[in-house]
Design a protein around this motif. Structure first.
Motif, PDB file in Angstrom:
ATOM      1  N   VAL A 179       7.374 -11.310   1.284  1.00 21.70           N
ATOM      2  CA  VAL A 179       6.786  -9.996   1.563  1.00 21.70           C
ATOM      3  C   VAL A 179       5.442 -10.212   2.258  1.00 21.70           C
ATOM      4  N   LYS A 180       5.343  -9.718   3.491  1.00 23.74           N
ATOM      5  CA  LYS A 180       4.090  -9.830   4.230  1.00 23.74           C
ATOM      6  C   LYS A 180       3.361  -8.488   4.170  1.00 23.74           C
ATOM      7  N   LEU A 181       2.139  -8.526   3.662  1.00 27.71           N
ATOM      8  CA  LEU A 181       1.351  -7.314   3.477  1.00 27.71           C
ATOM      9  C   LEU A 181       0.365  -7.145   4.635  1.00 27.71           C
ATOM     10  N   ASP A 182       0.021  -5.898   4.899  1.00 26.66           N
ATOM     11  CA  ASP A 182      -0.981  -5.583   5.923  1.00 26.66           C
ATOM     12  C   ASP A 182      -2.325  -5.404   5.219  1.00 26.66           C
ATOM     13  N   PRO A 183      -3.263  -6.349   5.350  1.00 27.61           N
ATOM     14  CA  PRO A 183      -4.541  -6.246   4.635  1.00 27.61           C
ATOM     15  C   PRO A 183      -5.316  -4.975   4.973  1.00 27.61           C
ATOM     16  N   VAL A 184      -5.118  -4.428   6.169  1.00 29.15           N
ATOM     17  CA  VAL A 184      -5.867  -3.237   6.583  1.00 29.15           C
ATOM     18  C   VAL A 184      -5.564  -2.058   5.667  1.00 29.15           C
ATOM     19  N   LYS A 185      -4.318  -1.955   5.172  1.00 29.89           N
ATOM     20  CA  LYS A 185      -3.934  -0.819   4.333  1.00 29.89           C
ATOM     21  C   LYS A 185      -4.740  -0.765   3.032  1.00 29.89           C
ATOM     22  N   PHE A 186      -5.227  -1.908   2.575  1.00 27.45           N
ATOM     23  CA  PHE A 186      -5.964  -1.936   1.317  1.00 27.45           C
ATOM     24  C   PHE A 186      -7.352  -1.301   1.457  1.00 27.45           C
ATOM     25  N   TYR A 187      -7.781  -1.039   2.703  1.00 28.57           N
ATOM     26  CA  TYR A 187      -9.084  -0.418   2.936  1.00 28.57           C
ATOM     27  C   TYR A 187      -8.952   1.046   3.359  1.00 28.57           C
ATOM     28  N   LYS A 188      -7.714   1.565   3.405  1.00 25.98           N
ATOM     29  CA  LYS A 188      -7.490   2.948   3.813  1.00 25.98           C
ATOM     30  C   LYS A 188      -7.034   3.765   2.615  1.00 25.98           C
ATOM     31  N   VAL A 189      -7.821   4.781   2.264  1.00 29.93           N
ATOM     32  CA  VAL A 189      -7.531   5.585   1.077  1.00 29.93           C
ATOM     33  C   VAL A 189      -6.189   6.286   1.204  1.00 29.93           C
ATOM     34  N   HIS A 190      -5.835   6.750   2.418  1.00 33.72           N
ATOM     35  CA  HIS A 190      -4.605   7.528   2.567  1.00 33.72           C
ATOM     36  C   HIS A 190      -3.347   6.681   2.381  1.00 33.72           C
ATOM     37  N   CYS A 191      -3.494   5.341   2.326  1.00 36.37           N
ATOM     38  CA  CYS A 191      -2.326   4.485   2.071  1.00 36.37           C
ATOM     39  C   CYS A 191      -1.981   4.413   0.579  1.00 36.37           C
ATOM     40  N   PHE A 192      -2.899   4.906  -0.263  1.00 32.99           N
ATOM     41  CA  PHE A 192      -2.655   4.955  -1.710  1.00 32.99           C
ATOM     42  C   PHE A 192      -2.260   6.385  -2.053  1.00 32.99           C
ATOM     43  N   ASN A 193      -1.027   6.559  -2.490  1.00 30.31           N
ATOM     44  CA  ASN A 193      -0.469   7.902  -2.627  1.00 30.31           C
ATOM     45  C   ASN A 193      -0.016   8.188  -4.060  1.00 30.31           C
ATOM     46  N   GLU A 194       0.179   9.480  -4.308  1.00 29.90           N
ATOM     47  CA  GLU A 194       0.748   9.911  -5.588  1.00 29.90           C
ATOM     48  C   GLU A 194       2.157   9.338  -5.717  1.00 29.90           C
TER      49      GLU A 194
END
Length: 220
Positions: free
Chosen positions: A189-204
């Motif tokens: 599984v390759k993760l995109d590190p940028v998503k960890f700094y974007k609030v909208h990538c963390f969802n309900e």
């Protein structure tokens, strides 16, 4: 009086006596006296003072026969006469990784918690690892029950480059139940590190009360 060899006698008309050792004719007996000499004496001159000691026959008690041991009866195998209906429809293997920022800290400064989600009817044996140059290093392994989640690790955001490539291996099964056979699964599984700094990538989501970044690993 009847005389027998071995009887101790005394003389009727004289002093002395002894033990009869033999007979000579009808009228004489041979008496072994105390001085060790054997003397012929008339039968009628002998009076028995101690009859011959006859050995007492010992009666050996008969041993009771040993009880016959009965072999324990072997339990007969229980025959399964009725089985529950087997329904394999809808059995899907759904496994996800979930990432949540630690609470009580600013979003961009908070460390990240990682969870394994087993959203399937199977129990899983799992191995979670970090992958570098196609080499795996296990970080966590164990088992997880159906339709549950478990904590894997917490890491700081400055290690995202290392955590950007992880691997997950699972073996799915159902103890004491019929189920659709699943081959062992393994996936990078390759993760995109940028998503960890974007609030909208963390969802309900249906798994946590807090917003989370969900990554699908297996859905089949």
């Amino acid at each position: 009086m009847e005389l027998n060899i071995g009887d101790r006698v005394r003389y009727l008309d004289a002093v002395g006596g002894g033990i009869i050792t033999a007979f000579k004719g009808k009228d004489l007996v041979v008496v072994l006296e105390a001085d060790g000499f054997e003397t012929p004496v008339l039968r009628r001159q002998c009076v028995v003072v101690q009859p011959e000691e006859k050995p007492v026959r010992q009666v050996v008690p008969t041993k009771a026969p040993a009880p016959i041991k009965k072999e324990p009866e072997q339990e007969k195998p229980t025959l399964i006469t009725k089985r529950p209906p087997i329904n394999l429809a809808g059995e899907r293997l759904v496994v996800k990784l979930a990432y949540l920022p630690e609470e009580d800290k600013a979003f961009n400064e908070a460390a990240v918690e990682c969870y394994l989600i087993n959203d399937s009817p199977y129990e899983l044996l799992f191995n979670y690892a970090v992958v570098t140059n196609q080499a795996w290093m296990t970080l966590q392994s164990g088992s997880i029950e159906p339709n549950t989640k478990c904590y894997l690790e917490t890491f700081n955001r400055d290690t995202l480059n290392e955590r950007g490539h992880v691997g997950l291996q699972v073996i799915a099964f159902k103890p004491n139940a019929f189920y659709k056979s699943c081959q062992p699964r393994s996936k990078d599984v390759k993760l995109d590190p940028v998503k960890f700094y974007k609030v909208h990538c963390f969802n309900e989501n249906p798994y946590f009360d807090e917003d989370a970044l969900l990554v699908d690993v297996f859905d089949e």
